[in-house]
Design a protein around this motif. Structure first.
Motif, short mmCIF file in Angstrom:
data_model
loop_
_atom_site.label_atom_id
_atom_site.label_comp_id
_atom_site.label_asym_id
_atom_site.label_seq_id
_atom_site.Cartn_x
_atom_site.Cartn_y
_atom_site.Cartn_z
N HIS A 26 46.90 24.13 20.43
CA HIS A 26 46.23 23.55 21.59
C HIS A 26 45.10 22.65 21.14
O HIS A 26 44.59 22.76 20.02
CB HIS A 26 45.71 24.65 22.54
CG HIS A 26 44.87 25.69 21.89
ND1 HIS A 26 43.51 25.58 21.77
CD2 HIS A 26 45.20 26.87 21.32
CE1 HIS A 26 43.03 26.65 21.14
NE2 HIS A 26 44.04 27.45 20.86
N LYS A 28 41.55 20.26 22.71
CA LYS A 28 40.59 19.97 23.78
C LYS A 28 40.63 18.45 23.97
O LYS A 28 40.00 17.71 23.22
CB LYS A 28 39.20 20.45 23.38
CG LYS A 28 39.10 21.94 23.17
CD LYS A 28 37.71 22.33 22.67
CE LYS A 28 37.65 23.80 22.35
NZ LYS A 28 38.02 24.09 20.96
N GLU A 142 44.14 22.36 26.45
CA GLU A 142 43.44 23.54 26.98
C GLU A 142 43.01 23.37 28.43
O GLU A 142 43.02 24.31 29.20
CB GLU A 142 42.20 23.85 26.15
CG GLU A 142 42.47 24.55 24.87
CD GLU A 142 41.17 24.96 24.16
OE1 GLU A 142 40.08 24.75 24.70
OE2 GLU A 142 41.29 25.50 23.05
N SER A 148 46.11 31.48 28.39
CA SER A 148 46.55 31.43 27.00
C SER A 148 45.97 32.64 26.27
O SER A 148 44.80 32.94 26.38
CB SER A 148 46.04 30.15 26.33
OG SER A 148 46.36 30.16 24.97
N ASP A 153 43.98 26.31 17.59
CA ASP A 153 43.22 25.12 18.00
C ASP A 153 43.33 24.08 16.90
O ASP A 153 42.84 24.28 15.79
CB ASP A 153 41.76 25.49 18.25
CG ASP A 153 40.96 24.33 18.85
OD1 ASP A 153 41.49 23.20 18.94
OD2 ASP A 153 39.81 24.56 19.23
#
Length: 173
Positions: A26, A28, A142, A148, A153
């Protein structure tokens, strides 16, 4: 009965094995966008054009206001023909102002869409590079994920790739 239990156990193992091989990462997305120099430059450019458009519209509006005030001050001395002409002239000025406002809005929308398309394409390319290198099946954002309980990340790795892509683009200009 033993064959059915064996088939069921085999199916459960196959499902567990296939799910264990799925890698999910994932990012951001807002962090990615905020680190892009090209996006910052695009936002600045759009704001400058927007400010210039607003100034142009304010100037046009001031001209309409002055023409209307002049018309009101001199109206009593106008013949019906001149009065009608002045009213139509002010209406045309007002219509030109409204038309120009629509043109500026449309131009800003087109520019924003074009710039966003280039930026998002670059983000997708960077995500693809990281996903391929780290053998991820999925990389999700995200901010759009409702729930989740896992995943890796990879925002920082994507930022590194984004900055490389940005540098390449800068070299070609």
């Amino acid at each position: 009965m033993k064959k059915i239990l064996f088939a069921l156990a085999l199916t459960v193992c196959a499902i567990a094995t296939s799910q264990a091989q799925t890698k999910i990462g994932h990012v951001k997305s807002q962090t990615l966008l905020d680190t892009m120099p090209s996006r910052k430059a695009a936002i600045k450019e759009i704001k400058e054009i927007e400010a210039a458009g607003l100034k142009e519209l304010r100037d046009m509006d001031s001209a309409v206001q002055v023409a209307y005030k002049t018309y009101l001050d001199k109206r009593s001395g106008y013949s019906p023909t001149v009065d009608q002409y002045e009213q139509q002239r002010i209406q045309r000025m007002q219509q030109a102002l409204e038309d120009r406002q629509q043109q500026i809005d449309q131009q800003l929308q087109v520019m924003t869409q074009e710039m966003n398309a280039v930026i998002l394409d670059r983000v997708k390319k960077a995500v693809n590079i990281v996903a391929t290198a780290k053998k991820f099946n999925y990389i999700i954002d995200e901010s759009t994920t409702l729930y989740s309980a896992g995943g890796v990340d990879v925002t920082n790795e994507v930022i590194v790739e984004l900055l490389k892509l940005e540098a390449e683009v800068k070299k070609t200009r």
